[in-house]
Structure formats: C-alpha cells, structure tokens
Motif scaffolding. Structure first.
Motif, PDB file in Angstrom:
ATOM      1  N   PRO A 182       0.798  -1.244   0.000  1.00 12.18           N
ATOM      2  CA  PRO A 182       0.000   0.000   0.000  1.00 12.18           C
ATOM      3  C   PRO A 182       0.821   1.279   0.000  1.00 12.18           C
ATOM      4  O   PRO A 182       0.486   2.226  -0.699  1.00 12.18           O
ATOM      5  N   ARG A 183       1.885   1.317   0.765  1.00  9.66           N
ATOM      6  CA  ARG A 183       2.663   2.560   0.832  1.00  9.66           C
ATOM      7  C   ARG A 183       3.348   2.853  -0.494  1.00  9.66           C
ATOM      8  O   ARG A 183       3.384   4.014  -0.937  1.00  9.66           O
ATOM      9  N   LEU A 184       3.909   1.838  -1.119  1.00  4.64           N
ATOM     10  CA  LEU A 184       4.549   2.046  -2.426  1.00  4.64           C
ATOM     11  C   LEU A 184       3.518   2.458  -3.468  1.00  4.64           C
ATOM     12  O   LEU A 184       3.764   3.354  -4.285  1.00  4.64           O
ATOM     13  N   SER A 185       2.366   1.808  -3.450  1.00  5.32           N
ATOM     14  CA  SER A 185       1.310   2.165  -4.411  1.00  5.32           C
ATOM     15  C   SER A 185       0.828   3.591  -4.191  1.00  5.32           C
ATOM     16  O   SER A 185       0.567   4.330  -5.152  1.00  5.32           O
ATOM     17  N   PHE A 186       0.724   4.001  -2.929  1.00  3.07           N
ATOM     18  CA  PHE A 186       0.289   5.370  -2.652  1.00  3.07           C
ATOM     19  C   PHE A 186       1.335   6.380  -3.129  1.00  3.07           C
ATOM     20  O   PHE A 186       0.983   7.453  -3.643  1.00  3.07           O
ATOM     21  N   LEU A 187       2.613   6.059  -2.968  1.00  4.31           N
ATOM     22  CA  LEU A 187       3.665   6.958  -3.444  1.00  4.31           C
ATOM     23  C   LEU A 187       3.597   7.116  -4.957  1.00  4.31           C
ATOM     24  O   LEU A 187       3.713   8.227  -5.489  1.00  4.31           O
ATOM     25  N   ILE A 188       3.412   6.021  -5.671  1.00  2.00           N
ATOM     26  CA  ILE A 188       3.297   6.094  -7.128  1.00  2.00           C
ATOM     27  C   ILE A 188       2.070   6.904  -7.528  1.00  2.00           C
ATOM     28  O   ILE A 188       2.104   7.705  -8.472  1.00  2.00           O
ATOM     29  N   LEU A 189       0.991   6.708  -6.806  1.00  6.41           N
ATOM     30  CA  LEU A 189      -0.227   7.464  -7.081  1.00  6.41           C
ATOM     31  C   LEU A 189      -0.012   8.954  -6.846  1.00  6.41           C
ATOM     32  O   LEU A 189      -0.500   9.805  -7.605  1.00  6.41           O
ATOM     33  N   LEU A 190       0.724   9.291  -5.806  1.00  2.93           N
ATOM     34  CA  LEU A 190       1.007  10.698  -5.509  1.00  2.93           C
ATOM     35  C   LEU A 190       1.819  11.346  -6.620  1.00  2.93           C
ATOM     36  O   LEU A 190       1.533  12.475  -7.040  1.00  2.93           O
ATOM     37  N   THR A 191       2.833  10.652  -7.122  1.00  5.10           N
ATOM     38  CA  THR A 191       3.648  11.224  -8.193  1.00  5.10           C
ATOM     39  C   THR A 191       2.851  11.378  -9.485  1.00  5.10           C
ATOM     40  O   THR A 191       3.037  12.350 -10.224  1.00  5.10           O
ATOM     41  N   THR A 192       1.959  10.432  -9.761  1.00 11.10           N
ATOM     42  CA  THR A 192       1.158  10.507 -10.988  1.00 11.10           C
ATOM     43  C   THR A 192       0.184  11.680 -10.943  1.00 11.10           C
ATOM     44  O   THR A 192       0.090  12.479 -11.896  1.00 11.10           O
ATOM     45  N   THR A 193      -0.556  11.799  -9.857  1.00  5.90           N
ATOM     46  CA  THR A 193      -1.550  12.871  -9.754  1.00  5.90           C
ATOM     47  C   THR A 193      -0.882  14.240  -9.619  1.00  5.90           C
ATOM     48  O   THR A 193      -1.448  15.246 -10.062  1.00  5.90           O
ATOM     49  N   SER A 194       0.302  14.303  -9.017  1.00  2.00           N
ATOM     50  CA  SER A 194       1.006  15.584  -8.915  1.00  2.00           C
ATOM     51  C   SER A 194       1.407  16.091 -10.297  1.00  2.00           C
ATOM     52  O   SER A 194       1.254  17.281 -10.606  1.00  2.00           O
ATOM     53  N   ALA A 195       1.925  15.201 -11.119  1.00  2.00           N
ATOM     54  CA  ALA A 195       2.272  15.595 -12.493  1.00  2.00           C
ATOM     55  C   ALA A 195       1.029  16.001 -13.272  1.00  2.00           C
ATOM     56  O   ALA A 195       1.061  16.950 -14.069  1.00  2.00           O
ATOM     57  N   TYR A 196      -0.075  15.296 -13.058  1.00  2.00           N
ATOM     58  CA  TYR A 196      -1.335  15.652 -13.712  1.00  2.00           C
ATOM     59  C   TYR A 196      -1.776  17.054 -13.307  1.00  2.00           C
ATOM     60  O   TYR A 196      -2.269  17.836 -14.121  1.00  2.00           O
ATOM     61  N   GLY A 197      -1.576  17.374 -12.035  1.00  2.00           N
ATOM     62  CA  GLY A 197      -1.980  18.690 -11.554  1.00  2.00           C
ATOM     63  C   GLY A 197      -1.060  19.811 -11.976  1.00  2.00           C
ATOM     64  O   GLY A 197      -1.467  20.974 -11.995  1.00  2.00           O
ATOM     65  N   MET A 198       0.188  19.515 -12.315  1.00  2.00           N
ATOM     66  CA  MET A 198       1.131  20.562 -12.715  1.00  2.00           C
ATOM     67  C   MET A 198       1.039  20.921 -14.189  1.00  2.00           C
ATOM     68  O   MET A 198       1.733  21.829 -14.646  1.00  2.00           O
ATOM     69  N   TYR A 199       0.218  20.204 -14.943  1.00  2.00           N
ATOM     70  CA  TYR A 199       0.064  20.558 -16.347  1.00  2.00           C
ATOM     71  C   TYR A 199      -0.499  21.979 -16.454  1.00  2.00           C
ATOM     72  O   TYR A 199      -1.352  22.378 -15.664  1.00  2.00           O
ATOM     73  N   PRO A 200      -0.018  22.784 -17.407  1.00  2.00           N
ATOM     74  CA  PRO A 200      -0.406  24.204 -17.459  1.00  2.00           C
ATOM     75  C   PRO A 200      -1.909  24.420 -17.449  1.00  2.00           C
ATOM     76  O   PRO A 200      -2.661  23.756 -18.170  1.00  2.00           O
TER      77      PRO A 200
END
Length: 506
Positions: free
Chosen positions: A149-167
C-alpha cells in the motif's frame, strides 16, 4: 493412600526458602516468549535463566515432586542471585555507559544498523493472521498486503502531482473571467479514471513481484511477513488477483485517459515484474531499471492531462511523448528517476547483509563505494532538474525556494553518506532526507504552478478590458492609413502623438 494436595507440596518449599510462589501456574507465558528466557544449567543441576527474574528458577525447580534439599536450595539461590546481578546492573545502566561498554566488548567494531520498521504489507499480514480463518476481513487484509500500500500510494502521488502541474491555460474551457482556484484539472472524471487505473496497475505489478520470489522473501526480516510467505494467500489466488487488477486498471486508463498513458502503464507492469524482479539476482543494473519504473508514473500523469486538449491528428504517441509540450512530463519523471538512487541505496545499505544472504545483487554489498558515489551523483542532479521545471514554465520562480532547501538537505546527507560510507548513522539520515525531500518538491510544484496565482490575482483585482485594447489598436491603425493616403503638401494637421507614431513606423 491419601493423595497430597498441591498446597501441601508448597509448604516445605516455602518453609525452606522463605519465598512463596508468585504464580499459581508452572507454565508461565514468559517462558515461551522469544528472546526473553534463556535457560541454562546451573551448578546445582537445576536450570537457571540469566534474563528472567530470580524466582523464575524456583518456579522451574518446583516441577520436581520431591521436597528440595536445603543445601541444594541454598546453592541454587546463591547461583541464581550471582547470575542475576549482571542483568539487574544492566537494567540500571545509563544508555551512554551501555553504548560504551558494548563498543569496548566488540573491540571497536561497528555495530550493525537497527532493522527498519515493518512496512505496511507486513503489518497487514500480521493483522490478517490474527483473524479467524473464515473471516472476510482476513482475506481482504491479506490481498491488500499484496499491493504494497505505501509504495502504491507513493506512485499514485507522483502521478496525480504531475497531472496537476500541467499548465492551466491549456485546460481552461470556461469563461476567462471565471478563473478557477487551485485544482488538479477541469476534468474530474479523467482524474478519477487516472487515479483508479494507476492504483490497480500498481496492485498487479506488486503482486506479480511477490509471486516470483516468496522463497527469497522468507530469508529477509523485511519481507518474511509477506502474505505469500506466510501462506495467507495461495499462489493461484495471487495470480488471479494480479490478472484481474491489471485488466481492470488498464481498461480504466484506456477509457478515461488515452492509449499512450495506457501503454506506459502496461510497460511499467512488464518492467517491474518481468525485468526488474529477476534482474535483482543477476546484476546491480537492476537499480537503474527500478529507477525507470519509478520515473514513468509522473510521465503518465502529464500525458493524461495533455490528452484532454490534444487535437485530432496531434494525439498520437509521438506528439504526446516527444513534442515540446512534453518536456515538463520528462522533467518530472527525471526527478523520480534521480530520487530512486539516494532513497534505495540508503535503504539497501541498512539491510545489506540480508540482501547478501538472500542472493540479491545490490550495490550496497557488491560495491559499497559505488553505492555511495551513485547516491551523491543523483542527489546533485536534483538541482538542474528543478531549475529546468522553472525554465520551461512548468512552475513559477517561487518553486526555487523550497526546491533549493530540499535538494540542499538531500545533497548534504548524501555527501555525509559518501564520506562515511554509510557508517555513523549516515545511511539512516539519507533515507529520511529522501522521504521528506520528494513531497516538498511535489507539493511545492503544485503550489507554485505556472499561471496558478495569476488567475487568483485576476479574480481579486480584475483584468483589463480586452475590447478596449483592441479598439485602441485598430483606431491607431486606421489613423495611420489615413495619414499615408494624404497627399504631400496637404494642410491636414496632426497631433504630436500622431507624428511620433508616424516616425516610428518609418
């Protein structure tokens, strides 16, 4: 013959020793606790513990059905008290004196690192094993442990963060006057599809990873509590779970995002389960393959956001991955790629002996000096990548403040790790620095996202009237045309501003 009651058997013992039994039961639970009681024969032939209290030996002697001899009891009492002096003294020993004594006893050799705390999978496995066999919660906890769970949550955090940083400018579909507040995207549905699909894909990859190495996981304290090792989940059940989560996750990504994001997720499952996992027992290059696996999720989030604004004919994988607009996604993926080395190299150094015993080819024990150099090298790489995010207008200039602080902290700990080769607690210091550095960069990037505060500023103070600007521009242009069409020598008067504009055009 009248049988003797237990109380009659206790009286001679109490009369001889003057100490009554504290426990009514012979088999006390402390006798079966691990690392609590080490029983060894004493001089009198009885068994005495050097870690248990003094009366523990008396409880053990009581198993005999004949009254004890007074002289033997006195000898046992003397032996017990002599053996319990050291533990009692150690219990009152100050921590710094105990560390000094242990260092002297080891002749100055380095003490092994303390084991890291149990991960979420181990904790869920322990929770599952304590439940009844027929309990549904037992199965749910065991299958959740397969997902790491912790590794999956970390991957999820990086994915959604990049999605949110799109202009933001590319995602705005509303009236410009209605500038949104900080959000991940204007498409909530796409965000839900991306989140669910990415998490299920991670579940599949982690389950396959556990399926391929249960006999090796059993050799390490960090992984010996995994559900397949403890038999909480059958191999067949794990395989069906991995296939089901992979099919469901990839289907959600295909329907809710775009084919390029789906292909990246499928490639990540393959790399992690079928390349990285077996490569761990072959060559140290497995760390670089694992870093690629960690760098793909941010690129997935960026491309999922870019797919919402891609036009027909420019939505193929080449435009998504190798156009100028994809630079931000590659930079965010580069952060995760570089972050893997200081994080994992520090972690593997702490448990390097377990990796060696299990046969995993990790730099921490194969080449410790290279392990430290690589950690420092990729920690330094964080600076140009962070600056690149600002240079290519992914984030604002304010991002340079938290990123410089976080990267500086990471480089400092990596330098100490390289300088001491992981000794003196430097491995643990680098590990915790990496744990905090990554969230600082991701959250800092979201807060200082390019154009985010411009929209908030316009919503507070308003924005210029674009119609007025266009009217002024076209009015000046018409005036210039009329001046050019006027014959030479005409007596048409011009204002100073008109003359200056004419001179500027000539």
């Amino acid at each position: 013959m009248i049988p003797l009651r237990p109380s009659l058997l206790r009286r001679p013992r109490e009369a001889l020793t003057g100490i009554a039994d504290e426990s009514p039961s012979v088999f006390h639970k402390s006798y079966f606790s691990a690392n609590k009681l080490y029983v060894r024969p004493s001089a009198g032939g009885s068994f005495v513990s050097s870690l248990a209290p003094a009366n523990a030996s008396k409880n053990l002697n009581f198993t005999s059905q004949t009254p004890p001899d007074p002289s033997a009891a006195q000898a046992d009492s003397t032996a017990t008290s002599s053996t319990s002096i050291a533990p009692e003294a150690n219990a009152e020993e100050l921590p710094h004196r105990r560390r000094k004594r242990l260092k002297e006893e080891s002749n100055g050799t380095e003490q092994p690192e303390q084991s890291i705390p149990l991960d979420a999978s181990a904790q869920l496995s322990n929770f599952s094993s304590a439940l009844p066999t027929t309990s549904i919660r037992r199965k749910l906890a065991a299958y959740l442990a397969l997902t790491k769970p912790r590794l999956s949550f970390l991957i999820l955090l990086t994915t959604t963060s990049a999605y949110g940083m799109y202009p933001i400018s590319s995602l705005l579909t509303l009236d410009p006057a209605m500038t949104p507040l900080p959000t991940l995207s204007t498409s909530t549905l796409t965000f839900i599809y991306l989140t669910a699909g990415t998490f299920l894909s991670c579940c599949s990859a982690n389950t396959l990873n556990m399926m391929f190495e249960p006999k090796y996981d059993a050799l390490m304290s960090r992984t010996r509590n995994r559900p397949l090792v403890r038999g909480l989940v059958s191999p067949r059940g794990a395989l069906l779970f991995a296939i089901g989560t992979a099919v469901t996750g990839l289907s959600l990504l295909y329907v809710g995002t775009n084919p390029t994001t789906t292909a990246l997720s499928a490639a990540n499952i393959f790399l992690y389960a079928f390349v990285y996992t077996p490569l761990k027992r072959i060559h140290v290059v497995n760390t670089w393959v694992g870093a690629i696996v960690g760098g793909i999720p941010p690129l997935m989030g960026w491309i999922a956001a870019a797919g919402q604004t891609a036009t027909i004919g420019h939505d193929n994988w080449r435009d998504m991955l190798f156009s100028e607009g994809s630079i931000g996604g590659w930079l965010l993926g580069g952060i995760l790629f570089a972050w893997q080395f200081p994080h994992f190299n520090a972690l593997s150094h702490i448990i390097r002996e377990e990796y060696k015993a299990a046969g995993y080819r990790m730099m921490a024990w194969v080449n410790p000096a290279r392990n430290a150099r690589v950690s420092l090298r990729y920690s330094l790489l964080m600076f140009p990548i962070s600056i690149g995010l600002w240079w290519y207008d992914v984030v604002g200039a304010g991002f340079l403040v938290p990123s410089t602080f976080a990267n500086g902290w990471l480089v400092r700990e990596a330098y100490r790790f390289w300088q001491h080769q992981g000794a003196n607690g430097t491995a643990r210091g680098l590990f915790w620095a990496s744990i905090w550095q990554l969230p600082i960069l991701l959250v800092g990037g979201l807060v200082t996202k390019k154009g985010l505060w411009d929209g908030v500023w316009r919503s507070i103070f308003g924005h210029p009237d674009e119609d007025d600007e266009e009217y002024i521009y076209y009015d000046d242009e018409d005036e210039l045309e009329s001046e050019n069409s006027t014959p030479h020598g005409s007596s048409t008067s011009r204002t100073p501003s008109t003359r200056s504009s004419t001179l500027s055009t000539t």
